[in-house]
Design a protein around this motif. Structure first.
Motif, PDB file in Angstrom:
ATOM      1  N   VAL A  41      31.103  25.193  36.235  1.00 19.48           N
ATOM      2  CA  VAL A  41      30.573  26.063  35.180  1.00 19.48           C
ATOM      3  C   VAL A  41      29.114  26.399  35.454  1.00 19.48           C
ATOM      4  O   VAL A  41      28.674  27.544  35.288  1.00 19.48           O
ATOM      5  CB  VAL A  41      30.723  25.393  33.800  1.00 19.48           C
ATOM      6  CG1 VAL A  41      30.083  26.245  32.713  1.00 19.48           C
ATOM      7  CG2 VAL A  41      32.199  25.159  33.475  1.00 19.48           C
ATOM      8  N   ASP A  42      28.348  25.404  35.885  1.00 20.88           N
ATOM      9  CA  ASP A  42      26.937  25.636  36.199  1.00 20.88           C
ATOM     10  C   ASP A  42      26.777  26.601  37.367  1.00 20.88           C
ATOM     11  O   ASP A  42      25.793  27.346  37.433  1.00 20.88           O
ATOM     12  CB  ASP A  42      26.249  24.306  36.539  1.00 20.88           C
ATOM     13  CG  ASP A  42      26.221  23.346  35.354  1.00 20.88           C
ATOM     14  OD1 ASP A  42      26.288  23.830  34.212  1.00 20.88           O
ATOM     15  OD2 ASP A  42      26.136  22.124  35.580  1.00 20.88           O
ATOM     16  N   ALA A  43      27.729  26.592  38.292  1.00 23.20           N
ATOM     17  CA  ALA A  43      27.636  27.452  39.477  1.00 23.20           C
ATOM     18  C   ALA A  43      27.998  28.895  39.180  1.00 23.20           C
ATOM     19  O   ALA A  43      27.609  29.801  39.923  1.00 23.20           O
ATOM     20  CB  ALA A  43      28.541  26.919  40.581  1.00 23.20           C
ATOM     21  N   CYS A  44      28.727  29.141  38.096  1.00 19.33           N
ATOM     22  CA  CYS A  44      29.181  30.497  37.769  1.00 19.33           C
ATOM     23  C   CYS A  44      28.035  31.319  37.181  1.00 19.33           C
ATOM     24  O   CYS A  44      27.454  30.949  36.162  1.00 19.33           O
ATOM     25  CB  CYS A  44      30.346  30.446  36.781  1.00 19.33           C
ATOM     26  SG  CYS A  44      30.980  32.083  36.340  1.00 19.33           S
ATOM     27  N   ALA A  45      27.729  32.436  37.824  1.00 18.11           N
ATOM     28  CA  ALA A  45      26.633  33.292  37.376  1.00 18.11           C
ATOM     29  C   ALA A  45      27.104  34.419  36.458  1.00 18.11           C
ATOM     30  O   ALA A  45      26.302  35.264  36.061  1.00 18.11           O
ATOM     31  CB  ALA A  45      25.923  33.896  38.593  1.00 18.11           C
ATOM     32  N   PHE A  46      28.393  34.420  36.110  1.00 23.94           N
ATOM     33  CA  PHE A  46      28.944  35.537  35.357  1.00 23.94           C
ATOM     34  C   PHE A  46      29.546  35.112  34.014  1.00 23.94           C
ATOM     35  O   PHE A  46      30.299  35.867  33.406  1.00 23.94           O
ATOM     36  CB  PHE A  46      30.006  36.260  36.202  1.00 23.94           C
ATOM     37  CG  PHE A  46      29.463  36.789  37.497  1.00 23.94           C
ATOM     38  CD1 PHE A  46      28.823  38.005  37.546  1.00 23.94           C
ATOM     39  CD2 PHE A  46      29.572  36.045  38.664  1.00 23.94           C
ATOM     40  CE1 PHE A  46      28.312  38.493  38.737  1.00 23.94           C
ATOM     41  CE2 PHE A  46      29.066  36.520  39.856  1.00 23.94           C
ATOM     42  CZ  PHE A  46      28.426  37.740  39.891  1.00 23.94           C
ATOM     43  N   ASN A  47      29.224  33.901  33.587  1.00 24.34           N
ATOM     44  CA  ASN A  47      29.741  33.382  32.307  1.00 24.34           C
ATOM     45  C   ASN A  47      31.261  33.508  32.230  1.00 24.34           C
ATOM     46  O   ASN A  47      31.829  33.891  31.199  1.00 24.34           O
ATOM     47  CB  ASN A  47      29.103  34.124  31.120  1.00 24.34           C
ATOM     48  CG  ASN A  47      27.610  33.887  31.026  1.00 24.34           C
ATOM     49  OD1 ASN A  47      27.145  32.761  31.228  1.00 24.34           O
ATOM     50  ND2 ASN A  47      26.849  34.926  30.735  1.00 24.34           N
ATOM     51  N   ALA A  48      31.911  33.166  33.341  1.00 23.43           N
ATOM     52  CA  ALA A  48      33.363  33.293  33.410  1.00 23.43           C
ATOM     53  C   ALA A  48      34.061  31.952  33.259  1.00 23.43           C
ATOM     54  O   ALA A  48      35.280  31.881  33.419  1.00 23.43           O
ATOM     55  CB  ALA A  48      33.771  33.940  34.740  1.00 23.43           C
ATOM     56  N   MET A  49      33.305  30.890  32.947  1.00 26.13           N
ATOM     57  CA  MET A  49      33.905  29.560  32.814  1.00 26.13           C
ATOM     58  C   MET A  49      33.208  28.785  31.703  1.00 26.13           C
ATOM     59  O   MET A  49      32.040  28.999  31.412  1.00 26.13           O
ATOM     60  CB  MET A  49      33.776  28.764  34.124  1.00 26.13           C
ATOM     61  CG  MET A  49      34.417  29.373  35.325  1.00 26.13           C
ATOM     62  SD  MET A  49      34.243  28.299  36.784  1.00 26.13           S
ATOM     63  CE  MET A  49      35.407  26.995  36.366  1.00 26.13           C
ATOM     64  N   TYR A  50      33.973  27.891  31.103  1.00 28.97           N
ATOM     65  CA  TYR A  50      33.393  26.944  30.155  1.00 28.97           C
ATOM     66  C   TYR A  50      34.241  25.685  30.153  1.00 28.97           C
ATOM     67  O   TYR A  50      35.400  25.688  30.569  1.00 28.97           O
ATOM     68  CB  TYR A  50      33.299  27.549  28.748  1.00 28.97           C
ATOM     69  CG  TYR A  50      34.633  27.800  28.076  1.00 28.97           C
ATOM     70  CD1 TYR A  50      35.224  26.825  27.263  1.00 28.97           C
ATOM     71  CD2 TYR A  50      35.312  29.008  28.240  1.00 28.97           C
ATOM     72  CE1 TYR A  50      36.449  27.043  26.641  1.00 28.97           C
ATOM     73  CE2 TYR A  50      36.537  29.238  27.637  1.00 28.97           C
ATOM     74  CZ  TYR A  50      37.100  28.256  26.832  1.00 28.97           C
ATOM     75  OH  TYR A  50      38.306  28.479  26.234  1.00 28.97           O
ATOM     76  N   MET A  51      33.652  24.591  29.701  1.00 30.40           N
ATOM     77  CA  MET A  51      34.379  23.333  29.632  1.00 30.40           C
ATOM     78  C   MET A  51      35.040  23.196  28.267  1.00 30.40           C
ATOM     79  O   MET A  51      34.381  23.354  27.237  1.00 30.40           O
ATOM     80  CB  MET A  51      33.438  22.154  29.875  1.00 30.40           C
ATOM     81  CG  MET A  51      32.860  22.084  31.279  1.00 30.40           C
ATOM     82  SD  MET A  51      34.104  21.971  32.587  1.00 30.40           S
ATOM     83  CE  MET A  51      34.909  20.417  32.169  1.00 30.40           C
ATOM     84  N   ASP A  52      36.325  22.936  28.266  1.00 29.24           N
ATOM     85  CA  ASP A  52      37.072  22.720  27.028  1.00 29.24           C
ATOM     86  C   ASP A  52      36.865  21.269  26.599  1.00 29.24           C
ATOM     87  O   ASP A  52      37.274  20.341  27.298  1.00 29.24           O
ATOM     88  CB  ASP A  52      38.555  23.007  27.259  1.00 29.24           C
ATOM     89  CG  ASP A  52      39.360  23.029  25.959  1.00 29.24           C
ATOM     90  OD1 ASP A  52      39.113  22.165  25.096  1.00 29.24           O
ATOM     91  OD2 ASP A  52      40.238  23.893  25.816  1.00 29.24           O
ATOM     92  N   ILE A  66      38.921  29.295  32.671  1.00 31.83           N
ATOM     93  CA  ILE A  66      38.492  30.554  33.280  1.00 31.83           C
ATOM     94  C   ILE A  66      38.585  31.683  32.256  1.00 31.83           C
ATOM     95  O   ILE A  66      39.621  31.851  31.612  1.00 31.83           O
ATOM     96  CB  ILE A  66      39.358  30.920  34.495  1.00 31.83           C
ATOM     97  CG1 ILE A  66      39.422  29.764  35.501  1.00 31.83           C
ATOM     98  CG2 ILE A  66      38.836  32.192  35.164  1.00 31.83           C
ATOM     99  CD1 ILE A  66      38.125  29.417  36.147  1.00 31.83           C
ATOM    100  N   ILE A  67      37.503  32.440  32.096  1.00 40.41           N
ATOM    101  CA  ILE A  67      37.528  33.646  31.272  1.00 40.41           C
ATOM    102  C   ILE A  67      37.849  34.801  32.211  1.00 40.41           C
ATOM    103  O   ILE A  67      36.993  35.304  32.942  1.00 40.41           O
ATOM    104  CB  ILE A  67      36.181  33.874  30.565  1.00 40.41           C
ATOM    105  CG1 ILE A  67      35.805  32.649  29.728  1.00 40.41           C
ATOM    106  CG2 ILE A  67      36.241  35.120  29.685  1.00 40.41           C
ATOM    107  CD1 ILE A  67      34.431  32.738  29.101  1.00 40.41           C
TER     108      ILE A  67
END
Length: 286
Positions: free
Chosen positions: A149-160, A168-169
């Motif tokens: 999540v920290d590596a994603c620069a496009f706000n396409a992931m979050y921790m449930d 994945i968004i």
């Protein structure tokens, strides 16, 4: 006074000679840069994410200009429109690449994969991996520390928080591969989005033998090969105690999903199955 004047004139002459020499040296060793590099770079998304395989958009633009065949080059962030625009500048043709999306190949939720230890250390998956196998019986699964999540620069992931797994968004994912590179457990994979964004994949990376894998996680792949046997398209292989579905061969028939005894095979964005309607039993005439 004459000494000062002579010094000034001497320095001026030396400076002029040095400038002339530097000019000719610069012209001699001048590196020509194709102006099309700037033009291609302008149409790129400037994400500099590295998803194209190059360190930045500038390097990718240089590669496009220098390559005679750009069919193997692709900007996942810009997509087909960006590649078409860049190809038009260069007067080259580019094949349309199938859109990709990241998938998480682990379903080891807190419910499916009970915790047997408690980790109290650095909140980094890479560091945690170097220290121990994980806080469950599965040493292959997600650690849940969110480095992807920290590596994603496009706000396409979050921790449930409920499952402890990354989500994945899809609409935000540009398939740059940053999350894939960040995961030390190799549970994230880029796969084709598929028609109508439908995908089927084995959501497990556990390579332990069946009994051990099932004991560690109730939805682990146990390499029973039932999915491989029922697949009519030879899209499934079972190697090293783990099944894998080739997205280039898979026709999304879903036969393997129903056949899997541990529900390790996931299908995304499919409509819910229609309930079976039982036919009324005809009464026999007396």
């Amino acid at each position: 006074m004459n000494v000062v004047l002579i010094t000034i004139i001497s320095l001026g002459v030396l400076g002029s000679l040095a400038a002339i020499i530097l000019y000719f040296v610069a012209q001699k060793f001048k590196v020509f840069e194709d102006p099309r590099i700037d033009q291609v770079e302008e149409v790129l998304p400037a994400a500099n994410c590295g998803g194209c395989g190059y360190p930045g958009c500038r390097a990718f633009a240089e590669a496009m200009v220098k390559s005679d065949d750009i069919s193997d080059l692709n900007c996942p962030v810009g997509g087909a429109d960006t590649m078409s625009a860049a190809a038009a500048i260069l007067g080259k043709e580019v094949a349309a690449a199938d859109p990709m999306v990241a998938v998480v190949r682990c379903n080891g939720t807190c419910e499916n994969r009970p915790r047997i230890t408690e980790y109290d250390g650095a909140t980094s998956c890479t560091i945690a991996t170097s220290l121990y196998g994980g806080d469950t019986g599965c040493s292959n699964g997600c650690l849940g520390l969110g480095e992807c999540v920290d590596a994603c620069a496009f706000n396409a992931m979050y921790m449930d928080e409920e499952t402890g797994l990354p989500v994945i968004i899809e609409d935000n994912c540009v398939s740059c591969g940053a999350c894939v590179d960040a995961c030390p457990k190799n549970i994230i994979e880029l796969r084709k989005k598929g028609p109508k964004s439908r995908r089927i994949f084995v959501s497990c990376v556990n390579t332990d033998k069946g009994a051990a894998a099932k004991k560690a996680c109730s939805v682990a792949c146990i390499a029973c090969k039932k999915c491989q046997k029922i697949c009519p398209f030879d899209a499934i292989t079972v190697e090293n105690n783990l099944a894998y579905i080739d997205y280039n061969k898979c026709k999304l028939c879903r036969k393997c999903v129903a056949e899997c005894p541990t529900n390790a095979i996931h299908m995304i964005n499919f409509p819910p199955p229609k309930p079976k309607v039982e036919k009324p039993v005809a009464e026999s005439a007396e």
